[in-house]
Design an enzyme around this catalytic site. Sequence first.
Site, PDB file in Angstrom:
ATOM      1  N   ARG A  84      35.185 -23.587  12.920  1.00  0.00           N
ATOM      2  CA  ARG A  84      34.868 -22.209  13.286  1.00  0.00           C
ATOM      3  C   ARG A  84      35.374 -21.920  14.698  1.00  0.00           C
ATOM      4  O   ARG A  84      35.375 -22.781  15.560  1.00  0.00           O
ATOM      5  CB  ARG A  84      33.352 -21.970  13.238  1.00  0.00           C
ATOM      6  CG  ARG A  84      32.797 -21.866  11.826  1.00  0.00           C
ATOM      7  CD  ARG A  84      31.304 -21.603  11.834  1.00  0.00           C
ATOM      8  NE  ARG A  84      30.567 -22.746  12.336  1.00  0.00           N
ATOM      9  CZ  ARG A  84      30.089 -22.856  13.558  1.00  0.00           C
ATOM     10  NH1 ARG A  84      30.212 -21.864  14.432  1.00  0.00           N
ATOM     11  NH2 ARG A  84      29.454 -23.941  13.944  1.00  0.00           N
ATOM     12  N   TYR A 227      39.835 -21.348   7.196  1.00  0.00           N
ATOM     13  CA  TYR A 227      38.866 -22.447   7.224  1.00  0.00           C
ATOM     14  C   TYR A 227      37.412 -22.008   7.066  1.00  0.00           C
ATOM     15  O   TYR A 227      36.945 -21.110   7.779  1.00  0.00           O
ATOM     16  CB  TYR A 227      38.986 -23.226   8.547  1.00  0.00           C
ATOM     17  CG  TYR A 227      38.288 -24.554   8.441  1.00  0.00           C
ATOM     18  CD1 TYR A 227      38.928 -25.644   7.871  1.00  0.00           C
ATOM     19  CD2 TYR A 227      36.965 -24.696   8.831  1.00  0.00           C
ATOM     20  CE1 TYR A 227      38.275 -26.851   7.718  1.00  0.00           C
ATOM     21  CE2 TYR A 227      36.302 -25.901   8.678  1.00  0.00           C
ATOM     22  CZ  TYR A 227      36.961 -26.977   8.117  1.00  0.00           C
ATOM     23  OH  TYR A 227      36.300 -28.159   7.960  1.00  0.00           O
ATOM     24  N   LYS A 236      28.620 -17.979   6.659  1.00  0.00           N
ATOM     25  CA  LYS A 236      28.063 -17.664   7.969  1.00  0.00           C
ATOM     26  C   LYS A 236      28.142 -16.159   8.275  1.00  0.00           C
ATOM     27  O   LYS A 236      27.222 -15.587   8.858  1.00  0.00           O
ATOM     28  CB  LYS A 236      28.770 -18.475   9.061  1.00  0.00           C
ATOM     29  CG  LYS A 236      28.586 -19.989   8.879  1.00  0.00           C
ATOM     30  CD  LYS A 236      27.133 -20.376   8.905  1.00  0.00           C
ATOM     31  CE  LYS A 236      26.796 -21.717   8.291  1.00  0.00           C
ATOM     32  NZ  LYS A 236      27.183 -22.904   8.990  1.00  0.00           N
ATOM     33  N   HIS A 256      19.657 -20.647   9.573  1.00  0.00           N
ATOM     34  CA  HIS A 256      20.550 -21.806   9.404  1.00  0.00           C
ATOM     35  C   HIS A 256      19.687 -23.020   9.066  1.00  0.00           C
ATOM     36  O   HIS A 256      19.491 -23.897   9.908  1.00  0.00           O
ATOM     37  CB  HIS A 256      21.319 -22.009  10.721  1.00  0.00           C
ATOM     38  CG  HIS A 256      22.497 -22.925  10.636  1.00  0.00           C
ATOM     39  ND1 HIS A 256      23.007 -23.567  11.749  1.00  0.00           N
ATOM     40  CD2 HIS A 256      23.287 -23.303   9.602  1.00  0.00           C
ATOM     41  CE1 HIS A 256      24.050 -24.295  11.394  1.00  0.00           C
ATOM     42  NE2 HIS A 256      24.240 -24.166  10.108  1.00  0.00           N
ATOM     43  N   SER A 278      24.878 -27.177  13.739  1.00  0.00           N
ATOM     44  CA  SER A 278      25.983 -27.639  12.906  1.00  0.00           C
ATOM     45  C   SER A 278      26.255 -29.122  13.140  1.00  0.00           C
ATOM     46  O   SER A 278      26.290 -29.578  14.284  1.00  0.00           O
ATOM     47  CB  SER A 278      27.243 -26.835  13.231  1.00  0.00           C
ATOM     48  OG  SER A 278      26.992 -25.464  13.004  1.00  0.00           O
ATOM     49  N   CYS A 280      24.406 -31.692  12.579  1.00  0.00           N
ATOM     50  CA  CYS A 280      23.273 -32.433  13.145  1.00  0.00           C
ATOM     51  C   CYS A 280      22.298 -32.920  12.075  1.00  0.00           C
ATOM     52  O   CYS A 280      21.149 -33.236  12.390  1.00  0.00           O
ATOM     53  CB  CYS A 280      22.548 -31.588  14.174  1.00  0.00           C
ATOM     54  SG  CYS A 280      23.507 -31.400  15.685  1.00  0.00           S
ATOM     55  N   ASP A 303      22.086 -25.657   4.016  1.00  0.00           N
ATOM     56  CA  ASP A 303      22.681 -24.996   5.186  1.00  0.00           C
ATOM     57  C   ASP A 303      22.026 -23.661   5.545  1.00  0.00           C
ATOM     58  O   ASP A 303      21.902 -23.353   6.716  1.00  0.00           O
ATOM     59  CB  ASP A 303      24.183 -24.780   4.938  1.00  0.00           C
ATOM     60  CG  ASP A 303      24.954 -24.467   6.220  1.00  0.00           C
ATOM     61  OD1 ASP A 303      24.764 -25.182   7.223  1.00  0.00           O
ATOM     62  OD2 ASP A 303      25.744 -23.505   6.224  1.00  0.00           O
ATOM     63  N   ARG A 395      35.641 -31.712   5.496  1.00  0.00           N
ATOM     64  CA  ARG A 395      34.519 -31.214   4.680  1.00  0.00           C
ATOM     65  C   ARG A 395      34.783 -31.389   3.193  1.00  0.00           C
ATOM     66  O   ARG A 395      35.921 -31.518   2.760  1.00  0.00           O
ATOM     67  CB  ARG A 395      34.296 -29.727   4.968  1.00  0.00           C
ATOM     68  CG  ARG A 395      33.945 -29.421   6.422  1.00  0.00           C
ATOM     69  CD  ARG A 395      32.544 -28.926   6.577  1.00  0.00           C
ATOM     70  NE  ARG A 395      32.123 -28.886   7.980  1.00  0.00           N
ATOM     71  CZ  ARG A 395      30.875 -28.606   8.358  1.00  0.00           C
ATOM     72  NH1 ARG A 395      29.940 -28.344   7.456  1.00  0.00           N
ATOM     73  NH2 ARG A 395      30.550 -28.599   9.622  1.00  0.00           N
TER      74      ARG A 395
HETATM   75  P1  GTP Z   1      26.705 -28.115   9.071  1.00  0.00           P
HETATM   76  O1  GTP Z   1      27.187 -28.238   7.676  1.00  0.00           O
HETATM   77  O2  GTP Z   1      27.815 -28.167  10.083  1.00  0.00           O
HETATM   78  O3  GTP Z   1      25.796 -26.965   9.329  1.00  0.00           O
HETATM   79  O4  GTP Z   1      25.913 -29.444   9.451  1.00  0.00           O
HETATM   80  P2  GTP Z   1      24.728 -30.318   8.879  1.00  0.00           P
HETATM   81  O5  GTP Z   1      23.546 -30.093   9.759  1.00  0.00           O
HETATM   82  O6  GTP Z   1      24.549 -30.178   7.421  1.00  0.00           O
HETATM   83  O7  GTP Z   1      25.295 -31.747   9.218  1.00  0.00           O
HETATM   84  P3  GTP Z   1      25.286 -33.139   8.455  1.00  0.00           P
HETATM   85  O8  GTP Z   1      24.037 -33.429   7.686  1.00  0.00           O
HETATM   86  O9  GTP Z   1      26.535 -33.240   7.689  1.00  0.00           O
HETATM   87  O10 GTP Z   1      25.335 -34.067   9.769  1.00  0.00           O
HETATM   88  C1  GTP Z   1      26.309 -34.953   9.942  1.00  0.00           C
HETATM   89  C2  GTP Z   1      26.148 -35.791  11.185  1.00  0.00           C
HETATM   90  O11 GTP Z   1      24.786 -36.062  11.535  1.00  0.00           O
HETATM   91  C3  GTP Z   1      26.782 -37.142  10.938  1.00  0.00           C
HETATM   92  O12 GTP Z   1      27.407 -37.554  12.111  1.00  0.00           O
HETATM   93  C4  GTP Z   1      25.583 -38.019  10.594  1.00  0.00           C
HETATM   94  O13 GTP Z   1      25.879 -39.358  10.771  1.00  0.00           O
HETATM   95  C5  GTP Z   1      24.540 -37.469  11.545  1.00  0.00           C
HETATM   96  N1  GTP Z   1      23.158 -37.701  11.081  1.00  0.00           N
HETATM   97  C6  GTP Z   1      22.517 -37.094  10.073  1.00  0.00           C
HETATM   98  N2  GTP Z   1      21.245 -37.546   9.943  1.00  0.00           N
HETATM   99  C7  GTP Z   1      21.080 -38.468  10.922  1.00  0.00           C
HETATM  100  C8  GTP Z   1      19.988 -39.279  11.327  1.00  0.00           C
HETATM  101  O14 GTP Z   1      18.887 -39.243  10.764  1.00  0.00           O
HETATM  102  N3  GTP Z   1      20.191 -40.108  12.394  1.00  0.00           N
HETATM  103  C9  GTP Z   1      21.391 -40.164  13.043  1.00  0.00           C
HETATM  104  N4  GTP Z   1      21.519 -40.997  14.078  1.00  0.00           N
HETATM  105  N5  GTP Z   1      22.452 -39.424  12.684  1.00  0.00           N
HETATM  106  C10 GTP Z   1      22.293 -38.572  11.648  1.00  0.00           C
HETATM  107  C1  SPV Z   2      28.605 -25.045  10.289  1.00  0.00           C
HETATM  108  O1  SPV Z   2      29.505 -25.134  11.139  1.00  0.00           O
HETATM  109  O2  SPV Z   2      27.394 -24.873  10.607  1.00  0.00           O
HETATM  110  C2  SPV Z   2      28.928 -25.166   8.848  1.00  0.00           C
HETATM  111  C3  SPV Z   2      30.336 -25.203   8.451  1.00  0.00           C
HETATM  112  O3  SPV Z   2      28.018 -25.206   8.031  1.00  0.00           O
HETATM  113  S1  SPV Z   2      31.108 -23.624   8.429  1.00  0.00           S
HETATM  114  O4  SPV Z   2      31.055 -23.129   7.069  1.00  0.00           O
HETATM  115  O5  SPV Z   2      32.495 -23.820   8.842  1.00  0.00           O
HETATM  116  O6  SPV Z   2      30.395 -22.730   9.296  1.00  0.00           O
HETATM  117 MN    MN Z   3      26.010 -24.881   8.977  1.00  0.00          MN
END
Ligand code: GTP
Ligand code: SPV
Ligand code: MN
Length: 625
Positions: A84, A227, A236, A256, A278, A280, A303, A395
Site C-alpha cells: 500500500r 497491488y 481497505k 481492521h 498490518s 502484526c 482482516d 501475499r
Molecule cells: P495484514 O493482512 O497486513 O492486515 O496483517 P495481519 O495482521 O493479518 O498479519 P499476519 O497474521 O499475517 O502477521 C504476520 C507476521 O506476524 C509474521 O511476521 C508472523 O510471524 C508474526 N506473528 C503473528 N503472530 C505472532 C505471534 O504470536 N508471535 C510472534 N512473535 N510473531 C507473530
Molecule cells: C494490510 O496492509 O493491512 C493488508 C493488506 O491487509 S492490503 O490489502 O494491501 O491492505
Molecule cells: Mn490488513
Amino acid sequence: MTATSVRLPHLPHVAPGQPLDLHAWVAAVADLVEPDEIVWCDGSADERRGLVDRMVATGTLLPLDPVLRPGSYLARSDPDDVARVESRTFICSSSAEDAGPTNNWREPAVMRAELAGVLTGAMRGRTMYVVPFSMGPVGSPLAQVGVQITDSPYVVVSMGVMTRVGTAVLDRIEAGARFVPAVHSVGAPLVSSDGTRVADVPWPCHPTKYIAHFPETREIWSFGSGYGGNALLGKKCFALRIASVMGRDEGWLAEHMLLVRVTSPEGRRYHVAAAFPSACGKTNFAMLQPTLPGWTVETIGDDIAWLRPGEDGRLYAINPEAGFFGVAPGTGVETNPTAVEMLSHDVIFTNVALTDDGDVWWEGLTPEPPAHLTDWTGRSWTPASGRPAAHPNARFTVAAAQCPSIADSWEDPAGVPVDAIVFGGRRATNVPLVTRALDWEHGVFLGATVASEQTAAAEGVVGELRRDPFAMLPFCGYTMADHWAHWLRVGAGLSGAGRPLVFGVNWFRKSASGEFLWPGFGENARVLAWIVGQVDAARSASGSGSGSDEGAVAGPVGLHPAPGALDLDGLTLPDGALEELFAVDPAAWSAECDLTEEFFAQFGDRLPPELTAQLTSLRARLTAS
Ligand code: GTP
Ligand code: SPV
Ligand code: MN
C-alpha cells in the site's frame, strides 16, 4: 502556434445524497478512460477461467505444478508496486479538519481535476471490466454493495475471491440499493495519445499513484497500482475508509479486526474481535490452533469486521470479505498449520518465490530453504544470494470457504455477538502480554494509544515505532479523534451486560538480549482463555453484584492475570520471562504518557475530553504505584 487550452474532461461523480444511475455512471467513466471494450462481470466460474487463461497467455499469471499446487498461480508484481502507498492515499472531504491530521487531505475539486487529467484515455487499448460486488453476505442487513470498474484482469479475479461478485448484486442495485462507485485503472494505456500501440507487460502500473476517497459522496478512485489494498477496492478503500464514514453516520463500526469463535472445554462459546496493525498477527490469530487441551478457535474473518449494535444491546459483527489476502512470509507448519493446509490448492500467490519443480516457497514456510529457487523478481536464487527469496509483503489470495478452521457461522447474515474486543501492536518494550481495560472508556483509550513497529505491509522504514490507533491509522476515512468519540458513543448505547470487555495484548515483547519473551502463535490460546474467563467473571458479577475481576489483579495500566490465573500448564518459559512480560516500569510509562499527550495534542479540540481524562488517571495511577 498559439497554445491551445486542453479541455479537461469532467470527472463523473455523485451528487451528495442523490442516487447514482449505474449505467449512466459506467458510460461516463468509459467516455473518460476510452477503453476498447466494456465487459460486465457475473463472477461465474467460466468467466474466471477465461480471465485466468488470458493472464497465463500474457505472462501475468504463471501456472504452478498441477499436482503439487492444483488450481494455483503465481503473479510477480512490478518491483515498485509491492505494498500500500500511504503517501499517495487521499481523503478528499470538503473540510481538511474532517480528514484530520493523520490523513492526507486534498481539496475535492483539486483532486477531481488531477484525477480527470491522469484518467483521460487511461484504458485505451484495454478492456474495462464492470464488477458488481457485495461486502458481506448478499442481502444481509449488515452488508453493503459496490461496483468496481477496473482495467486489470488480476483485480477482477482477485475481487472474485475476496468479495461476493455476481448478478444478485446487480439485481439489488436495479431494485434501488445504493452502491459505492469505485474506479480503478493501472494507468498504463496500450495506445499512446498520438495513436501508436504500446506493448503490454505482465504487471502494468504507473509510477505516480492515487488512492483517492471522497467520503461525502462515498466514491473511490484509484490510479497507477495493481497491488492489494491499492487496487482491490472492496477491501481497505471501501470496507474500511468509506465504511468507517458510513458507520459514523449510521451508528456502526468498520474496523481492521479479525473475528473468531472460541469454544471452551465446557462447550461455552464466545466471539472475539481483535485489531492488530498490518502484518502484526491477525491472520495467525484468526487461525490459531490452541495448545491448551479442549479449546477450539474457529475463523470468521482475518482482516476486517463490521460491528453493529443489535436491539438486545449487544454488538453484532460480520466479516464483510469472502477471502483472505494474507502475508505469506512467516506462514509455516510451526506457526500457522491451518493456513499451510488452506494454501494447498486454488490460490493466487503474489511475489513469493518459485521452486524448480513449479511450486512456491517463502521465508518461514520450511526451516531450510530449497537449494535453488527463482526469487520474486524472477531472478535465480540460492541460500547464498544474501537477499530474501520472497518479498517480505508477498501475499496469498484464497477463498475463506477453503480455510480448514472456518466457523459454520461465518456467513450468518445476522452476524455474531461480540464478547471481547482486543487491541494489540508490535512492541519490543513496555506493553504487557495482556491487560484488561477497567471499563469501556479505558478500552477506547487502549485502542487510541496502540503503537507498533512499522512492517513491510506499507512503504516506510521497517521497525520504526509509529502510533497506530485502533490499527486504523491508514484506514479511517475521517479524523481519528471523531472515530474515538464515535466509539465512546457506540459503547454508551450498549447494555451493561452485553457490552464487550476490552483488552490490550502484546505478543512481541523482547528480552534485553532481543529474544521474544512469549512463544506466541498457538500458545496465544492461553491468553485467550484468560480473556474469555474474564468475560464470564464480569457476566456472573453483573448478575450477583459481587466483584467483577475474579482472576485479575489491578496494576497502573489496567487489570492483569492474578497469580495462577493464566494457564501455563505444560509451557516452560525462560527464568524471569513471566515477570518481564508483565513488568510495568513507571519511568518508561511516564515517557509513554508524554508521547501520548503529544500525539493527542495534534487533534486539538476534537479530542474527546474522556481521553484526556484517561491520560490524567493513568498518570495518577503510575505516580501512586
Ligand atoms: P495484514 O493482512 O497486513 O492486515 O496483517 P495481519 O495482521 O493479518 O498479519 P499476519 O497474521 O499475517 O502477521 C504476520 C507476521 O506476524 C509474521 O511476521 C508472523 O510471524 C508474526 N506473528 C503473528 N503472530 C505472532 C505471534 O504470536 N508471535 C510472534 N512473535 N510473531 C507473530
Ligand atoms: C494490510 O496492509 O493491512 C493488508 C493488506 O491487509 S492490503 O490489502 O494491501 O491492505
Ligand atoms: Mn490488513
